[in-house]
Design a protein around this motif. Structure first.
Motif, PDB file in Angstrom:
ATOM      1  N   GLY A  84       0.800  -1.218   0.000  1.00 41.42           N
ATOM      2  CA  GLY A  84       0.000   0.000   0.000  1.00 41.42           C
ATOM      3  C   GLY A  84       0.826   1.258   0.000  1.00 41.42           C
ATOM      4  N   VAL A  85       2.139   1.121  -0.138  1.00 42.38           N
ATOM      5  CA  VAL A  85       2.988   2.308  -0.147  1.00 42.38           C
ATOM      6  C   VAL A  85       2.963   2.976  -1.500  1.00 42.38           C
ATOM      7  CG1 VAL A  85       4.904   2.784   1.363  1.00 42.38           C
ATOM      8  CG2 VAL A  85       4.726   0.550   0.400  1.00 42.38           C
ATOM      9  N   LEU A  86       2.763   2.176  -2.527  1.00 44.20           N
ATOM     10  CA  LEU A  86       2.837   2.702  -3.883  1.00 44.20           C
ATOM     11  C   LEU A  86       1.476   2.499  -4.540  1.00 44.20           C
ATOM     12  CD1 LEU A  86       5.155   3.807  -5.641  1.00 44.20           C
ATOM     13  CD2 LEU A  86       5.427   1.526  -6.567  1.00 44.20           C
ATOM     14  N   PRO A  87       0.781   3.602  -4.874  1.00 46.39           N
ATOM     15  CA  PRO A  87      -0.490   3.421  -5.565  1.00 46.39           C
ATOM     16  C   PRO A  87      -0.238   3.043  -7.025  1.00 46.39           C
ATOM     17  CG  PRO A  87      -0.066   5.747  -5.114  1.00 46.39           C
ATOM     18  CD  PRO A  87       1.117   5.001  -4.617  1.00 46.39           C
TER      19      PRO A  87
ATOM     20  N   PRO B 101       3.743   9.781   4.485  1.00 44.30           N
ATOM     21  CA  PRO B 101       5.101  10.306   4.643  1.00 44.30           C
ATOM     22  C   PRO B 101       5.131  11.731   5.179  1.00 44.30           C
ATOM     23  CG  PRO B 101       4.545  10.023   2.321  1.00 44.30           C
ATOM     24  CD  PRO B 101       3.431   9.433   3.082  1.00 44.30           C
ATOM     25  N   GLN B 102       4.034  12.478   4.961  1.00 48.46           N
ATOM     26  CA  GLN B 102       3.992  13.869   5.438  1.00 48.46           C
ATOM     27  C   GLN B 102       4.250  13.939   6.941  1.00 48.46           C
ATOM     28  OE1 GLN B 102       1.725  12.408   3.525  1.00 48.46           O
ATOM     29  NE2 GLN B 102       0.710  13.804   2.118  1.00 48.46           N
ATOM     30  N   ILE B 103       3.889  12.852   7.639  1.00 48.80           N
ATOM     31  CA  ILE B 103       4.059  12.822   9.098  1.00 48.80           C
ATOM     32  C   ILE B 103       5.500  13.093   9.503  1.00 48.80           C
ATOM     33  CG2 ILE B 103       4.013  11.236  11.058  1.00 48.80           C
ATOM     34  CD1 ILE B 103       1.379  10.561  10.317  1.00 48.80           C
ATOM     35  N   PHE B 104       6.442  12.567   8.723  1.00 46.62           N
ATOM     36  CA  PHE B 104       7.849  12.740   9.075  1.00 46.62           C
ATOM     37  C   PHE B 104       8.261  14.205   8.933  1.00 46.62           C
ATOM     38  CE2 PHE B 104       7.552   8.248   8.349  1.00 46.62           C
ATOM     39  CZ  PHE B 104       8.409   7.722   9.297  1.00 46.62           C
ATOM     40  N   THR B 158       7.976  20.390   0.033  1.00 41.52           N
ATOM     41  CA  THR B 158       8.372  20.633  -1.350  1.00 41.52           C
ATOM     42  C   THR B 158       9.820  20.208  -1.570  1.00 41.52           C
ATOM     43  OG1 THR B 158       6.946  22.569  -1.248  1.00 41.52           O
ATOM     44  CG2 THR B 158       8.402  22.388  -3.158  1.00 41.52           C
ATOM     45  N   LEU B 159      10.682  20.630  -0.648  1.00 39.82           N
ATOM     46  CA  LEU B 159      12.105  20.321  -0.814  1.00 39.82           C
ATOM     47  C   LEU B 159      12.381  18.830  -0.710  1.00 39.82           C
ATOM     48  CD1 LEU B 159      13.905  23.170   1.155  1.00 39.82           C
ATOM     49  CD2 LEU B 159      13.620  22.926  -1.301  1.00 39.82           C
ATOM     50  N   SER B 160      11.601  18.124   0.108  1.00 39.45           N
ATOM     51  CA  SER B 160      11.893  16.706   0.297  1.00 39.45           C
ATOM     52  C   SER B 160      11.800  15.957  -1.032  1.00 39.45           C
ATOM     53  CB  SER B 160      10.961  16.102   1.331  1.00 39.45           C
ATOM     54  OG  SER B 160       9.642  16.182   0.889  1.00 39.45           O
ATOM     55  N   LYS B 248       1.184  15.206  -5.323  1.00 42.34           N
ATOM     56  CA  LYS B 248       1.234  14.976  -6.755  1.00 42.34           C
ATOM     57  C   LYS B 248       2.489  14.192  -7.149  1.00 42.34           C
ATOM     58  CE  LYS B 248       0.041  17.367 -10.922  1.00 42.34           C
ATOM     59  NZ  LYS B 248       1.060  18.013 -11.705  1.00 42.34           N
ATOM     60  N   LYS B 249       3.594  14.529  -6.531  1.00 39.63           N
ATOM     61  CA  LYS B 249       4.867  13.978  -6.983  1.00 39.63           C
ATOM     62  C   LYS B 249       5.310  12.744  -6.206  1.00 39.63           C
ATOM     63  CE  LYS B 249       5.784  17.174 -10.050  1.00 39.63           C
ATOM     64  NZ  LYS B 249       5.812  16.840 -11.469  1.00 39.63           N
ATOM     65  N   TRP B 250       4.744  12.518  -5.034  1.00 36.37           N
ATOM     66  CA  TRP B 250       5.284  11.484  -4.157  1.00 36.37           C
ATOM     67  C   TRP B 250       5.320  10.083  -4.767  1.00 36.37           C
ATOM     68  CZ3 TRP B 250       8.469  10.018  -0.710  1.00 36.37           C
ATOM     69  CH2 TRP B 250       8.286   8.836  -0.013  1.00 36.37           C
ATOM     70  N   PRO B 251       4.212   9.575  -5.357  1.00 32.59           N
ATOM     71  CA  PRO B 251       4.246   8.178  -5.814  1.00 32.59           C
ATOM     72  C   PRO B 251       5.441   7.887  -6.717  1.00 32.59           C
ATOM     73  CG  PRO B 251       2.035   9.037  -5.992  1.00 32.59           C
ATOM     74  CD  PRO B 251       2.913  10.186  -5.615  1.00 32.59           C
ATOM     75  N   LYS B 252       5.684   8.773  -7.682  1.00 31.53           N
ATOM     76  CA  LYS B 252       6.768   8.479  -8.628  1.00 31.53           C
ATOM     77  C   LYS B 252       8.131   8.746  -8.018  1.00 31.53           C
ATOM     78  CE  LYS B 252       3.573   8.413 -12.037  1.00 31.53           C
ATOM     79  NZ  LYS B 252       3.054   8.520 -13.349  1.00 31.53           N
ATOM     80  N   THR B 253       8.167   9.669  -7.050  1.00 31.22           N
ATOM     81  CA  THR B 253       9.432   9.918  -6.367  1.00 31.22           C
ATOM     82  C   THR B 253       9.781   8.723  -5.492  1.00 31.22           C
ATOM     83  OG1 THR B 253       8.866  12.241  -6.307  1.00 31.22           O
ATOM     84  CG2 THR B 253      10.668  11.552  -4.902  1.00 31.22           C
TER      85      THR B 253
END
Lengths: 250, 257
Positions: A84-87, B101-104, B158-160, B248-253
């Motif tokens: 579930g980490v990667l949609p 991940p925003q939690i971190f 944003t920077l992460s 928007k960017k997290w999954p691919k990052t």
């Protein structure tokens, strides 16, 4: 109809045509400077990289499925989607129930924190409640055989002790789904037997297991069905014996 | 940011870890959190008090002026870096266990906030030693801290993403942070600058946060209504853009981790 409903309930994991594609810069630059240079010269090109495509399977409670394939075949991407980490970018992935990811055990541990603090932290990361975990810490340490060390920083542990503690923590609570990545070789022979027994117990109690391994012997021994991934596609899916034979012959 | 509410226990652990681990292996331990701004302020006070102390408007004191600047700048700088690094740093966990991940990033900003609040104690002492008294508006310092934490978390998010995608972004950000620091009136009074520089410094949002903080703590500055608006707007803009960009960017990052 009644039977169908029953099946729907039983399927703990259901993947439908799952795929993951991402855009990468053609020459995979990891630097803003390079990117800027290329942008100035009008040479920024993107390609679609297909990490996984058209994967479908269902897994019921108490079943073990293995995923095999060469490096870069998409095994880790599939595990990330299951966790579930990667949609997924295509298709649908449904996992019912709690997941215990036993992938590179110890990834969340910190060398400067004590054994107890790490157990607490790791458990909360996996979504357990602080109060409940606190009452379990001693038992977890004991099962891992590191009771005397629980109040010392993790950096003073041997690597075997860390692995044992991580395994004990990850399996302390029953989960509906276990995602296992090459961890059946934790610790010494005695602990391996102990951890194997606990795995069997978890499976017997109804956990669905997805096992990723390069060790074909343990795949044969543990799993009923096997998925063979190659370059992001399912090359073969079926009874473990047949799939592993074909994989070995290739 | 609603995700944070359901993960309060984890945030508490993360903030605690951030606060205690930084100085874990030093003799003074968490005492450094207190000592650090005192020592930095002392050094800068020795260096700059001869030059700038007399340039402040009457009624304002240089020592608390300087220390308030250092505290807030440390909050911004360290919080931003910690928050931006937090996601790459915990990549090992984030690729295996599902946790927003925003939690971190938020926890790192909150840890910097706690450090900032600890700094209130030495600042209060300096205020009293220098002959000023604490302002009645002191609780408003907490409002500044709150908006700063949001501001930091937004930019950090944003920077992460950039930090994971581009290796050299860290160095670029370090330089930008240094420029920002010099464009913030931490150890100099704004009045010593020429009018062009003054307007540049006024457009630096940290200046507004700092002016309000100094005023709220010991009436050591005179912020305008514009400063308040600027603080609230930049803070909310930062978190809005940050969360949107990150989502928007997290999954691919993440696939790159």
């Amino acid at each position: 109809m009644a039977k169908n409903d029953g099946d729907a309930l039983m399927a703990v994991i259901k993947l439908e045509n799952v795929g993951f594609t991402y855009r990468v810069l053609l020459n995979r630059t990891g630097s803003l400077k390079e990117l800027f240079k290329e942008a100035v010269h009008g040479r920024v090109r993107m390609i679609d990289y297909v990490a996984l495509s058209g994967v479908s399977f269902e897994l019921n409670a108490g079943e073990v499925v293995a995923i095999i394939g060469r490096n870069g075949a998409g095994k880790s991407t599939l595990l990330k989607i299951l966790a579930g980490v990667l949609p997924p970018t295509e298709g649908k992935s449904v996992v019912n129930g709690s997941i215990a990811p036993m992938i590179e055990l110890g990834a969340g541990l910190h060398p400067e924190m004590t054994g107890s603090e790490n157990v607490l932290f790791y458990s909360v990361l996996m979504g357990r409640k602080t109060k409940k975990v606190k009452s379990r810490i001693a038992a977890i340490g004991e099962w891992a055989g590191v009771t005397d060390h629980m109040d010392f920083p993790l950096r003073t542990f041997s690597s075997g002790m860390v692995a044992r503690l991580a395994f004990a923590t990850a399996t302390d609570e029953k989960a509906e789904v276990l995602l296992v990545d090459e961890i059946l070789s934790v610790g010494d022979a005695e602990f391996q037997k102990k951890s194997r027994a606990r795995m069997d117990q978890l499976i017997a109690s109804g956990a669905a297991v997805v096992l990723v391994s390069h060790d074909l012997n343990s795949v044969r021994e543990l799993s009923t069905r096997t998925i063979w991934l190659e370059a992001g596609h399912v090359k073969m899916f079926g009874e473990t014996g047949a799939v592993v034979d074909a994989y070995e012959a290739s | 940011m609603l995700v944070c509410v359901s993960h309060l226990e984890l945030i508490r652990l993360l903030v605690g870890r951030e606060l205690t681990l930084r100085y874990k292996r030093s003799v003074l331990g968490i005492g450094w959190t207190l000592l650090n701004p005192i020592l930095t302020s002392f050094v800068l006070w020795i260096v700059f008090s001869f030059v700038f102390a007399s340039k402040l408007p009457s009624g304002q004191q240089f020592a608390p002026y300087l220390m308030a600047g250092i505290l807030l700048n440390t909050f911004f700088n360290q919080g931003l870096m910690a928050s931006a690094e937090s996601i790459a740093g915990n990549g090992g966990v984030l690729t295996k266990i599902y946790i927003p991940p925003q939690i971190f990033a938020v926890s790192a900003a909150l840890a910097a906030l706690v450090n900032f609040l600890i700094g209130f104690l030495p600042l209060a002492i300096v205020v009293i030693i220098s002959g000023q008294s604490l302002s009645l508006w002191l609780p408003l310092s907490l409002v500044v801290a709150f908006f700063m934490a949001i501001f930091v978390a937004g930019i950090g998010l944003t920077l992460s993403i950039l930090f994971i995608r581009f290796d050299d972004s860290r160095n670029i950000v370090a330089v930008l942070l240094m420029i920002t620091m010099y464009l913030t009136p931490i150890f100099y009074p704004v009045s010593i600058l020429n009018s062009t520089m003054q307007s540049i410094v006024r457009w630096n949002p940290i200046t507004s946060y700092l002016e309000i903080f100094r005023w709220a703590f010991s009436n050591n500055a005179s912020p305008s209504g514009r400063d308040w608006i600027f603080m609230i707007v930049t803070s909310l803009a930062s978190i809005t853009i940050g969360t949107y960009f990150f989502k928007k960017k997290w999954p691919k990052t993440m696939a790159m981790l």
